[in-house]
Design a protein around this motif. Structure first.
Motif, PDB file in Angstrom:
ATOM      1  N   SER A  58       0.821  -1.213   0.000  1.00 24.54           N
ATOM      2  CA  SER A  58       0.000   0.000   0.000  1.00 24.54           C
ATOM      3  C   SER A  58       0.852   1.258   0.000  1.00 24.54           C
ATOM      4  O   SER A  58       0.363   2.354  -0.292  1.00 24.54           O
ATOM      5  N   THR A  59       2.137   1.097   0.296  1.00 23.71           N
ATOM      6  CA  THR A  59       3.057   2.230   0.272  1.00 23.71           C
ATOM      7  C   THR A  59       3.427   2.561  -1.173  1.00 23.71           C
ATOM      8  O   THR A  59       4.091   1.785  -1.852  1.00 23.71           O
ATOM      9  N   GLY A  60       2.954   3.680  -1.653  1.00 24.49           N
ATOM     10  CA  GLY A  60       3.289   4.110  -3.009  1.00 24.49           C
ATOM     11  C   GLY A  60       2.394   3.541  -4.087  1.00 24.49           C
ATOM     12  O   GLY A  60       2.609   3.798  -5.272  1.00 24.49           O
ATOM     13  N   SER A  61       1.395   2.757  -3.721  1.00 27.42           N
ATOM     14  CA  SER A  61       0.474   2.202  -4.706  1.00 27.42           C
ATOM     15  C   SER A  61      -0.917   2.749  -4.459  1.00 27.42           C
ATOM     16  O   SER A  61      -1.561   2.432  -3.447  1.00 27.42           O
ATOM     17  N   LYS A  62      -1.411   3.549  -5.393  1.00 26.41           N
ATOM     18  CA  LYS A  62      -2.751   4.114  -5.245  1.00 26.41           C
ATOM     19  C   LYS A  62      -3.822   3.027  -5.299  1.00 26.41           C
ATOM     20  O   LYS A  62      -4.857   3.133  -4.631  1.00 26.41           O
ATOM     21  N   ASP A  63      -3.573   1.990  -6.090  1.00 28.22           N
ATOM     22  CA  ASP A  63      -4.548   0.911  -6.193  1.00 28.22           C
ATOM     23  C   ASP A  63      -4.669   0.156  -4.868  1.00 28.22           C
ATOM     24  O   ASP A  63      -5.775  -0.158  -4.417  1.00 28.22           O
ATOM     25  N   ALA A  64      -3.526  -0.149  -4.257  1.00 27.54           N
ATOM     26  CA  ALA A  64      -3.549  -0.858  -2.972  1.00 27.54           C
ATOM     27  C   ALA A  64      -4.184   0.003  -1.893  1.00 27.54           C
ATOM     28  O   ALA A  64      -4.923  -0.485  -1.042  1.00 27.54           O
ATOM     29  N   GLU A  65      -3.882   1.298  -1.933  1.00 27.87           N
ATOM     30  CA  GLU A  65      -4.503   2.222  -0.975  1.00 27.87           C
ATOM     31  C   GLU A  65      -6.016   2.254  -1.174  1.00 27.87           C
ATOM     32  O   GLU A  65      -6.783   2.292  -0.206  1.00 27.87           O
ATOM     33  N   TRP A  96     -10.183  -7.635  10.240  1.00 31.22           N
ATOM     34  CA  TRP A  96     -10.217  -7.326   8.814  1.00 31.22           C
ATOM     35  C   TRP A  96      -8.832  -7.114   8.235  1.00 31.22           C
ATOM     36  O   TRP A  96      -7.992  -6.423   8.818  1.00 31.22           O
ATOM     37  N   GLU A  97      -8.596  -7.695   7.063  1.00 36.40           N
ATOM     38  CA  GLU A  97      -7.369  -7.473   6.294  1.00 36.40           C
ATOM     39  C   GLU A  97      -7.750  -7.355   4.820  1.00 36.40           C
ATOM     40  O   GLU A  97      -8.540  -8.157   4.308  1.00 36.40           O
ATOM     41  N   PHE A  98      -7.165  -6.377   4.148  1.00 36.95           N
ATOM     42  CA  PHE A  98      -7.444  -6.159   2.730  1.00 36.95           C
ATOM     43  C   PHE A  98      -6.121  -6.080   1.975  1.00 36.95           C
ATOM     44  O   PHE A  98      -5.301  -5.203   2.242  1.00 36.95           O
ATOM     45  N   ASN A  99      -5.918  -7.005   1.049  1.00 39.47           N
ATOM     46  CA  ASN A  99      -4.673  -7.037   0.290  1.00 39.47           C
ATOM     47  C   ASN A  99      -4.940  -7.090  -1.204  1.00 39.47           C
ATOM     48  O   ASN A  99      -5.864  -7.789  -1.668  1.00 39.47           O
ATOM     49  N   LEU A 100      -4.136  -6.349  -1.951  1.00 39.15           N
ATOM     50  CA  LEU A 100      -4.177  -6.367  -3.406  1.00 39.15           C
ATOM     51  C   LEU A 100      -3.056  -7.270  -3.898  1.00 39.15           C
ATOM     52  O   LEU A 100      -1.895  -7.115  -3.495  1.00 39.15           O
ATOM     53  N   VAL A 101      -3.395  -8.227  -4.748  1.00 45.79           N
ATOM     54  CA  VAL A 101      -2.421  -9.187  -5.277  1.00 45.79           C
ATOM     55  C   VAL A 101      -2.263  -8.975  -6.777  1.00 45.79           C
ATOM     56  O   VAL A 101      -3.257  -8.840  -7.504  1.00 45.79           O
ATOM     57  N   ASP A 102      -1.021  -8.934  -7.214  1.00 42.58           N
ATOM     58  CA  ASP A 102      -0.711  -8.728  -8.626  1.00 42.58           C
ATOM     59  C   ASP A 102      -0.996 -10.005  -9.403  1.00 42.58           C
ATOM     60  O   ASP A 102      -0.251 -10.985  -9.328  1.00 42.58           O
ATOM     61  N   SER A 103      -2.103 -10.017 -10.112  1.00 42.04           N
ATOM     62  CA  SER A 103      -2.513 -11.183 -10.888  1.00 42.04           C
ATOM     63  C   SER A 103      -3.490 -10.735 -11.963  1.00 42.04           C
ATOM     64  O   SER A 103      -4.292  -9.829 -11.750  1.00 42.04           O
ATOM     65  N   LYS A 104      -3.437 -11.377 -13.133  1.00 36.08           N
ATOM     66  CA  LYS A 104      -4.345 -11.046 -14.225  1.00 36.08           C
ATOM     67  C   LYS A 104      -5.752 -11.600 -13.985  1.00 36.08           C
ATOM     68  O   LYS A 104      -6.680 -11.255 -14.722  1.00 36.08           O
TER      69      LYS A 104
END
Length: 269
Positions: A58-65, A96-104
């Motif tokens: 989430s640091t430096g990623s607007k999408d993760a934020e 609660w935990e919310f994570n963005l994973v790099d995947s197509k």
């Protein structure tokens, strides 16, 4: 043969004694495993999945934020909704935990206890925060409404796996396999008919409400599912799939929209 007959005779009693009433959806559900059991297993499996995946910081990623921001608002809305129903204790163990994973992969999911993953592949389809809120509202509803436990219980019953007593999910390979086939990245659809379609409609229904309560326009659900429909690909006939056909889902969402809009109060980012 005698044991099989006894088992069949006992089946109605097992089902009736193992059904619980869901206070939110108003529907009775088969529950052979407890919420505590699936939440404990979810923590372990969630950590394992993240350790093997490309998690976007989430640091430096607007999408993760954005994922964390939208997810947190949805979680707060759900907590408030349950509070108004006098059901706060049902979410007491949610961390609660919310994570963005790099995947197509065009997907998102929520494990019991509020363990959420969004794949980067779904963001070009959601296109905005409100549509992402609709997706997260839908997926989180599956968890809080006990849909996974229900599917696990149905699968266990079908396979005759420990249908009475405590089930040590983390130590029993068979039940752990069922868990992984219901939740998260290994989950498959189209197994349980037609009850899973009921679950999908429930998730759409309350997902809209939770998104609206979080301050996101629930009407974004319609263009989102229209975009999903345009993606094409091979889709099984509706009677073979646990998910409603795109046109059926959109029609149902339109019917649910007036109720959802009563909860909608826009908030600034």
């Amino acid at each position: 043969m005698r044991y099989k007959i006894v088992g069949l005779l006992a089946l109605p009693f097992i089902i009736n004694s193992s059904c619980t009433h869901n206070a939110i959806t108003g529907r009775n559900q088969l529950t052979l495993v407890s919420e505590e059991q699936v939440e404990t297993t979810a923590v372990t499996e969630y950590k394992s999945f993240l350790s093997k995946s490309k998690v976007v910081s989430s640091t430096g990623s607007k999408d993760a934020e954005m994922v964390n921001r939208v997810g947190t608002r949805i979680a707060n809305a759900i907590n408030e909704y349950y509070k108004t129903k006098g059901l706060t204790n049902e979410l007491a163990n949610y961390k609660w935990e919310f994570n963005l994973v790099d995947s197509k992969e065009v997907n998102a999911w929520c494990m019991p206890g509020g363990k959420v993953v969004v794949y980067t592949g779904i963001l070009p389809v959601t296109q905005n925060e409100a549509a992402l809120a609709v997706v997260l509202g839908h997926e989180i509803t599956h968890a809080v409404a006990g849909h996974g436990r229900e599917r696990m219980s149905q699968s266990m019953l079908a396979q005759g796996i420990q249908i009475a007593g405590n089930v040590a999910l983390g130590r029993d390979p068979k039940t752990l396999n069922i868990f992984n086939n219901v939740y998260g990245p290994a989950a498959q659809v189209g197994v349980l008919l037609p009850n899973s379609r009921n679950q999908e409609y429930e998730a759409d229904h309350y997902g809209l409400i939770f998104a609206a309560m979080a301050g996101y326009n629930p009407q974004e659900a319609i263009p989102f599912w229209q975009r999903m429909a345009k993606m094409g690909g091979e889709k099984p006939p509706v009677f073979l799939s646990s998910h409603p056909a795109d046109e059926d889902r959109i029609k149902k969402l339109q019917e649910l929209m007036p109720e959802a809009l009563t909860y909608y109060k826009p908030v600034s980012k």
